[in-house]
Write a protein that holds these residues in place. Structure first.
Motif, PDB file in Angstrom:
ATOM      1  N   GLN A  17       0.836  -1.204   0.000  1.00 59.59           N
ATOM      2  CA  GLN A  17       0.000   0.000   0.000  1.00 59.59           C
ATOM      3  C   GLN A  17       0.871   1.255   0.000  1.00 59.59           C
ATOM      4  O   GLN A  17       1.931   1.281   0.625  1.00 59.59           O
ATOM      5  CB  GLN A  17      -0.888   0.044   1.260  1.00 59.59           C
ATOM      6  N   LYS A  62      -0.604  -1.311  -6.586  1.00 59.66           N
ATOM      7  CA  LYS A  62      -0.684  -1.094  -5.131  1.00 59.66           C
ATOM      8  C   LYS A  62      -2.101  -0.738  -4.691  1.00 59.66           C
ATOM      9  O   LYS A  62      -2.886  -0.186  -5.460  1.00 59.66           O
ATOM     10  CB  LYS A  62       0.233   0.071  -4.710  1.00 59.66           C
ATOM     11  N   LYS A  63      -2.375  -1.000  -3.403  1.00 58.88           N
ATOM     12  CA  LYS A  63      -3.552  -0.400  -2.781  1.00 58.88           C
ATOM     13  C   LYS A  63      -3.169   1.034  -2.418  1.00 58.88           C
ATOM     14  O   LYS A  63      -1.997   1.314  -2.142  1.00 58.88           O
ATOM     15  CB  LYS A  63      -3.965  -1.175  -1.521  1.00 58.88           C
ATOM     16  N   ASP A  71     -11.726  -1.961  -4.472  1.00 53.21           N
ATOM     17  CA  ASP A  71     -11.042  -2.950  -3.619  1.00 53.21           C
ATOM     18  C   ASP A  71      -9.580  -2.577  -3.373  1.00 53.21           C
ATOM     19  O   ASP A  71      -8.863  -3.286  -2.671  1.00 53.21           O
ATOM     20  CB  ASP A  71     -11.152  -4.361  -4.206  1.00 53.21           C
ATOM     21  N   ARG A  72      -9.149  -1.437  -3.939  1.00 51.91           N
ATOM     22  CA  ARG A  72      -7.767  -0.971  -3.726  1.00 51.91           C
ATOM     23  C   ARG A  72      -7.715   0.360  -2.985  1.00 51.91           C
ATOM     24  O   ARG A  72      -6.642   0.929  -2.806  1.00 51.91           O
ATOM     25  CB  ARG A  72      -7.049  -0.820  -5.068  1.00 51.91           C
TER      26      ARG A  72
END
Length: 346
Positions: free
Chosen positions: A254, A275-276, A309-310
């Motif tokens: 993240q 990445k988140k 969802d990220r």
């Protein structure tokens, strides 16, 4: 504890306001200390740990009441996000600091590195154990990143700053592995200095960060920002990061960015599609509590660039320098906003 499975889980960057009875906030407001600043604590040494524990419970409960999904301990025991860990290492002399002068002409005492960096024992382990005992929510703990620590010290021992950053990385890694064992669900490294010196960052920041992340199996976050709103005025903040796309090469899952106050162009997130994104949706430069509707709009804007969802809604930066009622109000509004948008997309 298991991490939340719903979309748009909320979190904080790390710090939460310390109570006035615990620290001299007037003194604190003047700087982000690099060396120890023990004079900010209002409680005598004999009772300080107990007082910090009590204030930490208050911070954890505030985060829970505000509806935050992934909580921290509020970093209540720290004088700054970085100095507690950095000055606990062997080889670092913070008793006889060097002075650095910032671009704005501000003099800051910084620790001198006078010998081999060595982590002789845990620094934040008790903090993590205390947090784990006092919440049943997912728990995150933060550490200063190795690149940032190397930039905040005067190197008088290693052949160059890259070697110093790698030494800090090994120390951070040893600490992070212990924090993981103690029940950390998420571990975050604070690396705001990668944008201060992007040239040096390009040479060795990713290498140092990846060394610090070695062997960590829980989700990891890299936080990059433009500085505390209380310290860096909004007009002085750039509107873009000079070192961001490069973070795609780190092994952190993240990336946490400041987006609300600098009104960041979120097109830059295309470079971080692997990445988140912990997206800053609370403006800490605004002394008023934003409405849930305003924050919901910032989340919706983020969703144009990052899949649901990220995306993890968060404040821009740590909340240490804010009045506590404002910090709480902003977090509550963010949780409400995330719930509104969650309903729209589920």
């Amino acid at each position: 504890m298991p991490l939340p499975t719903h979309l748009l889980p909320t979190t904080v960057v790390g710090s939460y306001p310390q109570p006035d009875w615990l620290v001299d906030r007037e003194m604190l407001s003047k700087s982000v200390p690099r060396t120890r600043m023990t004079e900010i604590w209002r409680i005598p040494e004999a009772h300080l740990e107990q007082a910090q524990d009590d204030a930490t419970v208050v911070a954890i409960r505030d985060l829970e009441r505000a509806g935050i999904d992934i909580v921290t301990d509020g970093e209540i025991r720290r004088e700054s996000y970085s100095n507690r860990f950095a000055t606990a290492l062997e080889g670092v002399d913070s008793e006889n600091p060097a002075m650095t002068i910032s671009r704005s002409g501000l003099k800051t005492p910084v620790p001198r590195v006078v010998g081999k960096i060595n982590r002789t024992g845990p620094v934040e382990l008790r903090d993590m154990e205390f947090l784990r005992r006092n919440t049943d929510r997912a728990a995150k703990i933060t550490l200063p990143g190795p690149f940032t620590m190397s930039q905040q010290a005067k190197n008088e021992f290693y052949k160059d700053d890259e070697e110093l950053a790698m030494a800090f990385a090994a120390a951070v890694n040893a600490e992070a592995l212990e924090l993981q064992k103690a029940g950390a669900d998420v571990i975050q490294f604070d690396e705001p200095w990668v944008r201060q010196d992007p040239e040096a960052a390009r040479r060795y920041a990713v290498k140092a960060i990846n060394r610090a992340l070695q062997g960590i199996t829980v989700p990891t976050v890299l936080h990059v920002c433009f500085g505390y709103a209380a310290v860096v005025a909004g007009s002085n903040k750039p509107t873009g990061y000079s070192f961001l796309a490069e973070l795609a090469d780190t092994s952190a899952q993240q990336i946490s960015i400041e987006a609300a106050q600098p009104k960041l162009d979120l097109g830059v997130l295309a470079d971080l599609s692997s990445k988140k994104i912990m997206l800053g949706v609370i403006d800490l430069g605004d002394p008023t509590v934003e409405t849930a509707a305003v924050i919901a709009d910032r989340i919706r804007h983020g969703l144009k660039y990052v899949a649901a969802d990220r995306l993890i809604p968060a404040p821009d930066c740590g909340m240490k320098y804010m009045p506590r009622h404002v910090a709480f109000g902003k977090l509550k509004a963010m949780s409400d906003a995330a719930a509104i948008v969650r309903k729209e997309i589920s």
